[in-house]
Enzyme design. Structure first.
Site, PDB file in Angstrom:
ATOM      1  N   GLN A 194       3.048   9.900   1.444  1.00 45.45           N
ATOM      2  CA  GLN A 194       4.349   9.227   1.596  1.00 45.45           C
ATOM      3  C   GLN A 194       5.314   9.589   0.460  1.00 45.45           C
ATOM      4  O   GLN A 194       6.512   9.352   0.572  1.00 45.45           O
ATOM      5  CB  GLN A 194       4.164   7.703   1.681  1.00 45.45           C
ATOM      6  CG  GLN A 194       3.441   7.281   2.972  1.00 45.45           C
ATOM      7  CD  GLN A 194       3.263   5.791   3.059  1.00 45.45           C
ATOM      8  OE1 GLN A 194       2.307   5.239   2.501  1.00 45.45           O
ATOM      9  NE2 GLN A 194       4.174   5.117   3.729  1.00 45.45           N
TER      10      GLN A 194
ATOM     11  N   GLY B 190       0.840  -1.199   0.000  1.00 46.05           N
ATOM     12  CA  GLY B 190       0.000   0.000   0.000  1.00 46.05           C
ATOM     13  C   GLY B 190       0.870   1.241   0.000  1.00 46.05           C
ATOM     14  O   GLY B 190       2.069   1.175   0.309  1.00 46.05           O
TER      15      GLY B 190
ATOM     16  N   HIS C 205      -2.750   7.378   7.272  1.00 44.62           N
ATOM     17  CA  HIS C 205      -1.737   8.271   6.664  1.00 44.62           C
ATOM     18  C   HIS C 205      -2.380   9.563   6.158  1.00 44.62           C
ATOM     19  O   HIS C 205      -1.799  10.644   6.275  1.00 44.62           O
ATOM     20  CB  HIS C 205      -1.054   7.592   5.467  1.00 44.62           C
ATOM     21  CG  HIS C 205       0.140   6.747   5.821  1.00 44.62           C
ATOM     22  ND1 HIS C 205       1.239   7.253   6.479  1.00 44.62           N
ATOM     23  CD2 HIS C 205       0.427   5.446   5.574  1.00 44.62           C
ATOM     24  CE1 HIS C 205       2.137   6.288   6.633  1.00 44.62           C
ATOM     25  NE2 HIS C 205       1.661   5.174   6.096  1.00 44.62           N
TER      26      HIS C 205
ATOM     27  N   HIS D 199      -4.671   1.456   7.784  1.00 37.94           N
ATOM     28  CA  HIS D 199      -3.293   1.986   7.870  1.00 37.94           C
ATOM     29  C   HIS D 199      -3.126   3.153   6.887  1.00 37.94           C
ATOM     30  O   HIS D 199      -2.577   4.199   7.239  1.00 37.94           O
ATOM     31  CB  HIS D 199      -2.314   0.849   7.556  1.00 37.94           C
ATOM     32  CG  HIS D 199      -0.864   1.225   7.527  1.00 37.94           C
ATOM     33  ND1 HIS D 199       0.068   0.697   8.401  1.00 37.94           N
ATOM     34  CD2 HIS D 199      -0.163   2.049   6.710  1.00 37.94           C
ATOM     35  CE1 HIS D 199       1.256   1.198   8.127  1.00 37.94           C
ATOM     36  NE2 HIS D 199       1.156   2.026   7.092  1.00 37.94           N
ATOM     37  N   GLU D 200      -3.626   2.961   5.657  1.00 36.49           N
ATOM     38  CA  GLU D 200      -3.439   4.005   4.626  1.00 36.49           C
ATOM     39  C   GLU D 200      -4.340   5.219   4.886  1.00 36.49           C
ATOM     40  O   GLU D 200      -3.924   6.360   4.680  1.00 36.49           O
ATOM     41  CB  GLU D 200      -3.701   3.429   3.230  1.00 36.49           C
ATOM     42  CG  GLU D 200      -2.812   2.245   2.832  1.00 36.49           C
ATOM     43  CD  GLU D 200      -1.328   2.505   2.965  1.00 36.49           C
ATOM     44  OE1 GLU D 200      -0.908   3.675   2.922  1.00 36.49           O
ATOM     45  OE2 GLU D 200      -0.573   1.532   3.154  1.00 36.49           O
TER      46      GLU D 200
ATOM     47  N   CYS E  79       5.704  -0.163   7.648  1.00 30.37           N
ATOM     48  CA  CYS E  79       5.403   1.092   6.959  1.00 30.37           C
ATOM     49  C   CYS E  79       6.622   1.495   6.141  1.00 30.37           C
ATOM     50  O   CYS E  79       7.745   1.483   6.669  1.00 30.37           O
ATOM     51  CB  CYS E  79       5.068   2.182   7.981  1.00 30.37           C
ATOM     52  SG  CYS E  79       4.628   3.759   7.217  1.00 30.37           S
ATOM     53  N   LEU E  80       6.387   1.839   4.887  1.00 28.32           N
ATOM     54  CA  LEU E  80       7.503   2.209   4.019  1.00 28.32           C
ATOM     55  C   LEU E  80       8.158   3.508   4.498  1.00 28.32           C
ATOM     56  O   LEU E  80       9.291   3.794   4.115  1.00 28.32           O
ATOM     57  CB  LEU E  80       7.024   2.338   2.570  1.00 28.32           C
ATOM     58  CG  LEU E  80       6.450   1.035   1.978  1.00 28.32           C
ATOM     59  CD1 LEU E  80       5.873   1.288   0.588  1.00 28.32           C
ATOM     60  CD2 LEU E  80       7.506  -0.067   1.930  1.00 28.32           C
TER      61      LEU E  80
END
Ligand code: K1U
Ligand code: ZN
Length: 173
Positions: free
Chosen positions: A51, A46, A140, A136-137, A94-95
């Site tokens: 990000q 994702g 963000h 999660h997204e 998480c990236l």
């Protein structure tokens, strides 16, 4: 298509609340294409636009397994309409916080409204990893990180570690 840089903790932009998308135009479609390239390249399952430093309410996702064909999904202006009382725990990553994984408890099922890449209104029921990844997204998009759902002590430790690494990188530059 182009690879974009993924911003990392402690970059303050990760705490911004992203703005709703108005028009789905060529610039937005380019952003979406770049987000897919960046997400697949990372690799990740994702990615939220913030990000890559763009504060727009756009998410890309692909939960296909390694042996399955790609299944790219786009969620524009997503909204959680309902979440279950039942909870599920997943080990999240998480990236923007590379190589840090921790168990997070969230609602097990969610119903989400969103626009697809053609601007059509959609609703989807999600459970399992899909529900976790969507939450999660969407977090963000609201400036929330998965470490905000873990203990204060663990969060303080990971923030300190990434702040130190950023200072070292700045000194070496
Ligand atoms: O938002 C992000 O930073 C992407 C993140 C999404 C996510 C992972 C796990 C639980 C919830 C949300 C990632 O993609 S981290 C990388 C990852 O999970 C993965 C990478 C390669 C193969 C399989 C998984
Ligand atoms: Zn993340």
């Amino acid at each position: 298509m182009a690879l974009r840089d993924i911003i990392k903790l402690p970059d303050k932009r990760l705490r911004l609340v992203s703005k709703p998308v108005g028009k789905i135009d060529a610039e937005l479609r380019r952003l979406i294409d770049d987000m897919f390239e960046t997400m697949y390249g990372a690799p990740g399952i994702g990615l939220a636009a913030i990000q890559v430093g763009i504060a727009k309410r756009v998410i890309t996702m692909d939960l296909a397994k390694k042996d399955e064909p790609r299944d790219p999904q786009v969620f524009i202006n997503p909204e959680i309409l309902w979440c279950s009382e039942e909870r599920a725990t997943y080990e999240e990553g998480c990236l923007s916080i590379p190589e840090y994984y921790e168990e997070v408890e969230r609602p097990a099922q969610v119903k989400v409204a969103y626009l697809d890449r053609d601007g059509a209104k959609q609703e989807i029921d999600a459970n399992g990893l899909f529900a976790t990844c969507l939450q999660h997204e969407i977090d963000h998009l609201n400036g929330v990180l998965f470490i905000d759902h873990i203990s204060k002590l663990k969060r303080a430790r990971v923030i300190k570690k990434f702040a130190k690494a950023a200072k070292r990188a700045e000194a070496d530059a």
